[in-house]
Design a protein around this motif. Structure first.
Motif, PDB file in Angstrom:
ATOM      1  N   SER A 338       0.816  -1.233   0.109  1.00 54.49           N
ATOM      2  CA  SER A 338      -0.017   0.016   0.071  1.00 54.49           C
ATOM      3  C   SER A 338       0.981   1.388   0.110  1.00 54.49           C
ATOM      4  O   SER A 338       0.491   2.375  -0.428  1.00 54.49           O
ATOM      5  N   PHE A 339       2.206   1.066   0.465  1.00 52.57           N
ATOM      6  CA  PHE A 339       2.711   2.290   0.217  1.00 52.57           C
ATOM      7  C   PHE A 339       3.811   2.365  -0.715  1.00 52.57           C
ATOM      8  O   PHE A 339       4.713   3.184  -0.949  1.00 52.57           O
ATOM      9  N   LEU A 340       3.922   1.196  -1.328  1.00 55.13           N
ATOM     10  CA  LEU A 340       4.819   1.151  -2.767  1.00 55.13           C
ATOM     11  C   LEU A 340       4.054   1.644  -4.142  1.00 55.13           C
ATOM     12  O   LEU A 340       4.483   2.626  -4.701  1.00 55.13           O
ATOM     13  N   THR A 341       2.688   1.077  -4.199  1.00 57.19           N
ATOM     14  CA  THR A 341       2.157   1.553  -5.248  1.00 57.19           C
ATOM     15  C   THR A 341       0.643   1.837  -5.133  1.00 57.19           C
ATOM     16  O   THR A 341      -0.237   2.568  -5.840  1.00 57.19           O
ATOM     17  N   PHE A 342       0.186   1.500  -3.836  1.00 60.29           N
ATOM     18  CA  PHE A 342      -1.158   1.911  -3.354  1.00 60.29           C
ATOM     19  C   PHE A 342      -2.228   0.982  -4.097  1.00 60.29           C
ATOM     20  O   PHE A 342      -3.082   0.359  -3.440  1.00 60.29           O
ATOM     21  N   ALA A 343      -2.004   0.734  -5.226  1.00 63.64           N
ATOM     22  CA  ALA A 343      -3.209   0.045  -6.167  1.00 63.64           C
ATOM     23  C   ALA A 343      -2.640  -0.499  -7.360  1.00 63.64           C
ATOM     24  O   ALA A 343      -1.767   0.019  -7.933  1.00 63.64           O
ATOM     25  N   THR A 344      -3.300  -1.372  -7.990  1.00 60.92           N
ATOM     26  CA  THR A 344      -2.883  -2.094  -9.322  1.00 60.92           C
ATOM     27  C   THR A 344      -3.791  -1.600 -10.435  1.00 60.92           C
ATOM     28  O   THR A 344      -4.724  -1.537 -10.248  1.00 60.92           O
ATOM     29  N   SER A 345      -3.285  -1.473 -11.519  1.00 59.17           N
ATOM     30  CA  SER A 345      -4.018  -1.156 -12.610  1.00 59.17           C
ATOM     31  C   SER A 345      -5.353  -1.813 -12.778  1.00 59.17           C
ATOM     32  O   SER A 345      -5.305  -3.124 -12.883  1.00 59.17           O
ATOM     33  N   THR A 346      -6.202  -1.105 -12.950  1.00 60.21           N
ATOM     34  CA  THR A 346      -7.919  -1.472 -12.715  1.00 60.21           C
ATOM     35  C   THR A 346      -8.368  -2.277 -14.233  1.00 60.21           C
ATOM     36  O   THR A 346      -8.779  -3.601 -13.725  1.00 60.21           O
ATOM     37  N   PRO A 347      -8.007  -1.721 -15.195  1.00 61.48           N
ATOM     38  CA  PRO A 347      -8.790  -2.404 -16.333  1.00 61.48           C
ATOM     39  C   PRO A 347      -7.751  -3.641 -16.678  1.00 61.48           C
ATOM     40  O   PRO A 347      -8.599  -4.940 -16.882  1.00 61.48           O
ATOM     41  N   MET A 348      -6.520  -3.693 -16.204  1.00 65.52           N
ATOM     42  CA  MET A 348      -5.923  -5.175 -16.491  1.00 65.52           C
ATOM     43  C   MET A 348      -6.159  -6.033 -15.463  1.00 65.52           C
ATOM     44  O   MET A 348      -6.253  -7.379 -16.013  1.00 65.52           O
ATOM     45  N   GLN A 349      -6.511  -5.679 -14.476  1.00 69.27           N
ATOM     46  CA  GLN A 349      -7.106  -6.698 -13.397  1.00 69.27           C
ATOM     47  C   GLN A 349      -8.260  -7.534 -13.859  1.00 69.27           C
ATOM     48  O   GLN A 349      -8.484  -8.656 -13.761  1.00 69.27           O
ATOM     49  N   TRP A 350      -9.092  -6.602 -14.376  1.00 71.51           N
ATOM     50  CA  TRP A 350     -10.438  -7.119 -14.941  1.00 71.51           C
ATOM     51  C   TRP A 350     -10.235  -8.141 -16.086  1.00 71.51           C
ATOM     52  O   TRP A 350     -10.729  -9.325 -16.355  1.00 71.51           O
ATOM     53  N   ALA A 351      -9.247  -7.694 -17.043  1.00 73.30           N
ATOM     54  CA  ALA A 351      -8.741  -8.567 -18.096  1.00 73.30           C
ATOM     55  C   ALA A 351      -8.100  -9.957 -17.446  1.00 73.30           C
ATOM     56  O   ALA A 351      -8.491 -10.965 -17.991  1.00 73.30           O
ATOM     57  N   ALA A 352      -7.339  -9.668 -16.565  1.00 75.05           N
ATOM     58  CA  ALA A 352      -6.453 -10.811 -15.941  1.00 75.05           C
ATOM     59  C   ALA A 352      -7.492 -11.765 -15.301  1.00 75.05           C
ATOM     60  O   ALA A 352      -7.121 -13.191 -15.561  1.00 75.05           O
ATOM     61  N   ALA A 353      -8.756 -11.421 -14.860  1.00 78.20           N
ATOM     62  CA  ALA A 353      -9.666 -12.512 -14.274  1.00 78.20           C
ATOM     63  C   ALA A 353     -10.069 -13.287 -15.439  1.00 78.20           C
ATOM     64  O   ALA A 353     -10.233 -14.398 -15.222  1.00 78.20           O
ATOM     65  N   ALA A 354     -10.229 -12.650 -16.522  1.00 77.34           N
ATOM     66  CA  ALA A 354     -10.771 -13.318 -17.815  1.00 77.34           C
ATOM     67  C   ALA A 354      -9.768 -14.343 -18.187  1.00 77.34           C
ATOM     68  O   ALA A 354      -9.869 -15.423 -18.622  1.00 77.34           O
ATOM     69  N   ALA A 355      -8.404 -13.906 -18.077  1.00 75.54           N
ATOM     70  CA  ALA A 355      -7.290 -14.685 -18.668  1.00 75.54           C
ATOM     71  C   ALA A 355      -7.242 -15.908 -17.745  1.00 75.54           C
ATOM     72  O   ALA A 355      -7.325 -17.053 -18.114  1.00 75.54           O
ATOM     73  N   LEU A 356      -7.317 -15.747 -16.494  1.00 77.53           N
ATOM     74  CA  LEU A 356      -7.013 -16.796 -15.447  1.00 77.53           C
ATOM     75  C   LEU A 356      -8.131 -18.058 -15.538  1.00 77.53           C
ATOM     76  O   LEU A 356      -7.908 -19.063 -15.070  1.00 77.53           O
TER      77      LEU A 356
END
Lengths: 466, 403
Positions: A338-356
């Motif tokens: 949370s102090f390094l990047t706070f959050a991860t790229s949102t649209p890519m996470q949605w795509a990654a869910a489809a990928a997995l």
């Protein structure tokens, strides 16, 4: 909760984080003193890195050579130059910057960069595009989009048989690189002893240095890079905080066997040691079965399992990774994250869910494609005269270049670019002691078949013993 | 195994703000708490990202074009001369740029000055790097810099000053005089200045954002951090940067490469498009946000809040609870969520200095106005109803008065 500073009175207020000892100064002596020939390759996008330096011999902040009283607080400009933190090592760009330029200048075929020159599957790209269009462009929940966490857990369950809690035991990060950084910064105290296997992906060492860890290195040697049992047994003790394992292994392609993992597990349980595993190449397991340490008896509770989207789905630039760990370890990982990047790229996470959620056929095809590429490269390297070490997984192969008569790996790689027009990576950069890697270079086969054939052709035509 | 956690992580606790935001979620509250938009990102920027994905720009990249554009923009906007080849580090958001800058600059025991109230993440970052946060309170009600307090906060261990302007949570834009005082101190004490300028394009009333790096003696010691997020309403894309003189940028880059290695590739490509947006885009952005600011300030005033300081920038109003309201900020916000269905952030989480000195720490509530007209209207209506129903929000207030 707060420790009061022992400074003389003043109006200002200090808050110290409530820990009883400060982090100790970094143990730069534990790292090799030989000049590191690191730099960026071609573009910034390869895995070799720049290390910046400020000499630790220059005047230390606060330890001014002038006759200042201790605790002197105000208005005295200290007589020292602005320095960056001691945690940064000596800066050496020379060889690699030159090689990058050489590679471009000579139009060399690049089998050095550890990322594909072909793209990811359309269904994953489409999912990202859809997410962007649907407005999923704002901050995701810090530890991951819920749907993605669920997909990670489902995939992990299929792969290991382990059932984990997506809300409490999964942290999504900007690539596995950040998972490693968050795990190390969140779970390693300054002075903690951590065991690494050389050769290793270069961020491990640097990140451990950032955390102030004491690194103990065990070298894996050709031809099969097996774990040296006696060395391991004498290395792990009650003083060991963690062991870092990368399997399938970059750069050698080694896959840790069940026996090796069981041995490490037994020693970790006996000595109460954590294990951090980097399993980004788990779907590129060709000659052996990939085994997750977390799935061994007694190991889930002490293991952080890290992975990412990039290698499996040929989307290395999306920076989607994750760490799976029991709640008490996830806590530390999430704090640092949370102090390094706070959050991860949102649209890519949605795509990654489809990928997995890709069907098994995707993985079957992936393996088949890579095995065909590997065959082209390995046959070519053998035909040309390299000693090729068997690689069971990843998209890397290491070879012994010494039949060609050059003095070390860096010299060989330079020669290969200039005279042959092919790029490989000198593996000495993956060792604490570069000497240990001077006979080896790493080739990658995450390239389309034409590129691989072209590289092999050039080597057949132009590579000669010196 | 809990004993295995690092000392640092064990000292970091979940914030009451996080818990309130969970409450808000559970109640389906209108969210004026979080500082990110509920309206769309600009179409031209989204399309650029989509094109990049389709054009197979999905592997590890460093997009030099971003650095070139930033250099051009800095020259144009601030008169700063930076070298795009060496002075810019592209990171996963301003968050990472800041973390990398801290890790690059701060050693164990180094002190870092922060202006209070302050965004809560800075100090945890500093602590993670072994540094010691030192807070310099800004003076309410106008959050002015007290130069005396500033100078007294420096010690021989001070390594850096963190400057967030336009400022979260107050919406203050540091004036030229204030920047001069800070700059003078940094030069005299030979410290870094690490800035967070994410709201640089969101300033109001002809207020100009000035980058402290433009002041004499400052460029050589300043790390500027900023991002696409707030300017282009893409807080979830994670594209930010750090700008600093070459040797410092190099150190930051080394750290960044270990933390994440690179920022998401397609969004880097989209950043090139975004950063080439015409002046009209930035004018429009300002005008829109200024209208929202005016609306929310008006709304809160009519509800009885004391808005002595109108925000000059950022997307926040830091509203003071009316004198005769005896609720604490936490109590008020809980009440607001539960009974009005509107979420805001209690100000106490932003205050870190000595509680005895900051007796006002429970008197402020932060409202975000980076929301659509519809959202702001709905919030105004709901809050208005709550006030009408009870004359003042909250039965708790009545209880307190009657006690």
């Amino acid at each position: 909760m707060f420790l009061s500073p022992s400074l003389s009175s003043s109006d200002h207020v200090m808050l110290l984080r409530p820990f009883s000892t400060f982090r100790r100064a970094l143990l730069s002596s534990s790292l090799s003193n030989t000049p590191r020939t690191l730099g960026s390759f071609a573009s910034h996008s390869t895995k070799t890195t720049l290390m910046a330096s400020i000499s630790t011999a220059s005047t230390e902040k606060g330890a001014s050579s002038t006759d200042q009283e201790p605790q002197k607080q105000q208005q005295q400009p200290p007589a020292r130059p602005l320095q960056v933190a001691k945690r940064l090592e000596k800066f050496k760009t020379t060889i690699f910057t030159q090689m990058s330029m050489l590679a471009i200048k000579h139009g060399a075929v690049n089998l050095g960069q550890g990322f594909p020159n072909f793209d990811g599957p359309n269904f994953v790209k489409e999912a990202a595009i859809q997410a962007i269009r649907e407005g999923k462009n704002q901050y995701a929940r810090g530890y991951g989009v819920p749907d993605f966490n669920s997909a990670i857990v489902a995939r992990f369950g299929k792969d290991t048989g382990l059932e984990v809690d997506p809300e409490k035991e999964v942290t999504v990060t900007s690539g596995c690189t950040e998972a490693i950084a968050a795990t190390i910064l969140g779970l390693i105290n300054p002075g903690d002893e951590v065991i690494l296997f050389a050769p290793f992906y270069d961020s491990y060492e640097a990140t451990l240095s950032m955390a102030g860890a004491k690194i103990k290195c065990i070298t894996l040697r050709p031809p099969d890079f097996s774990v040296p049992v006696d060395e391991l047994k004498s290395a792990i003790s009650k003083n060991t905080r963690a062991v870092l394992i990368n399997t399938p292994h970059n750069p050698t392609g080694k896959m840790f066997t069940r026996e090796e993992l069981e041995l490490i597990a037994a020693l970790c349980i006996e000595n109460d040691v954590l294990v951090f595993t980097d399993e980004v190449y788990d779907k590129l397991a060709f000659e052996a079965e990939h085994i997750s340490m977390a799935s061994l008896p007694g190991m889930y509770e002490r293991t952080v399992t890290m992975n990412s989207l990039g290698k499996t789905f040929s989307l290395t630039g999306w920076k989607i990774g994750w760490a799976i760990a029991p709640e008490h370890l996830t806590w530390g990982v999430r704090q640092a994250h949370s102090f390094l990047t706070f959050a991860t790229s949102t649209p890519m996470q949605w795509a990654a869910a489809a990928a997995l959620r890709a069907p098994d056929s995707y993985y079957v095809e992936l393996k088949r494609d890579y095995m065909a590429k590997k065959a082209i490269l390995v046959e070519g390297l053998k035909a040309v005269g390299f000693v090729v070490y068997p690689s069971s997984g990843t998209y890397f192969v290491v070879v012994d270049h010494t039949p060609f008569g050059l003095e070390n790996d860096v010299a060989f790689c330079e020669y290969l670019i200039k005279e042959v027009g092919v790029v490989a990576i000198p593996t000495s950069v993956f060792y604490l002691n570069p000497e240990e890697g001077k006979n080896l270079v790493r080739f990658t086969f995450c390239k389309d078949e034409d590129t691989l054939k072209a590289a092999v052709q050039r080597m057949k035509q132009r590579l000669r013993k010196i | 195994m809990e004993a295995k956690l690092s000392r640092i992580s064990r000292t970091l606790t979940p914030s009451p703000i996080q818990e309130l935001s969970h409450l808000a979620q559970r109640c389906g509250a209108i969210n004026l708490a979080e500082g990110f938009p509920d309206f769309s990102a600009p179409p031209h920027v989204k399309e650029a990202a989509i094109s990049a994905i389709n054009a197979d720009l999905n592997q590890y990249r460093h997009v030099q074009g971003i650095c070139d554009l930033l250099a051009a923009t800095m020259r144009q906007n601030y008169g700063l001369d930076i070298n795009p080849l060496t002075d810019v580090v592209i990171c996963c958001g301003q968050s990472e740029a800041f973390a990398a800058a801290i890790f690059a600059a701060i050693n164990q025991g180094d002190e870092v000055l922060l202006f209070d109230p302050a965004y809560e993440t800075y100090e945890s970052c500093i602590a993670l790097a072994g540094g010691i946060p030192v807070y310099v309170p800004l003076d309410p009600p106008y959050w002015t810099l007290n130069v005396d307090k500033l100078m007294k906060s420096f010690t021989s261990r001070t390594k850096a000053v963190v400057l967030n302007s336009p400022h979260n949570p107050t919406g203050k834009v540091f004036s030229k005089e204030e920047l001069q005082a800070i700059a003078g101190a940094c030069c005299k004490m030979d410290c870094f200045a690490i800035t967070d300028e994410v709201y640089e394009y969101i300033t109001f009333d002809m207020q100009k954002h000035i980058s402290i790096a433009t002041l004499p003696g400052m460029q050589e010691r300043t790390v500027i951090t900023s991002s696409l997020s707030k300017t282009f309403s893409v807080t979830g894309w994670r594209i930010g940067w750090a700008c600093a003189p070459a040797s410092i940028a190099s150190a930051i880059r080394s750290i960044h490469v270990k933390i994440t290695d690179s920022a998401p590739a397609p969004f880097q490509e989209a950043a090139v498009t975004a950063l080439q947006s015409p002046p009209a885009y930035f004018k429009f952005l300002k005008a829109e946000y200024e209208a929202k600011r005016d609306f929310v300030v008006q709304m809160l005033s009519s509800l009885g809040f004391q808005i002595r300081f109108k925000p000059q920038g950022s997307v926040f109003v830091f509203a003071e609870l009316p004198e005769n309201w005896l609720l604490s900020d936490l109590e008020f916000v809980t009440e607001l969520i539960e009974n009005a269905g509107v979420a805001a952030v209690p100000g106490c989480g932003f205050f870190h200095a000595d509680p005895n000195v900051q007796e006002y720490r429970n008197r402020y509530v932060r409202f975000a106005f980076c929301k659509s007209e519809a959202t702001l209207n709905a919030a105004a209506q709901k809050m208005g109803e709550l006030c009408k129903l009870q004359r003042m929000p909250g039965s708790l207030i009545r209880k307190k008065i009657l006690e």
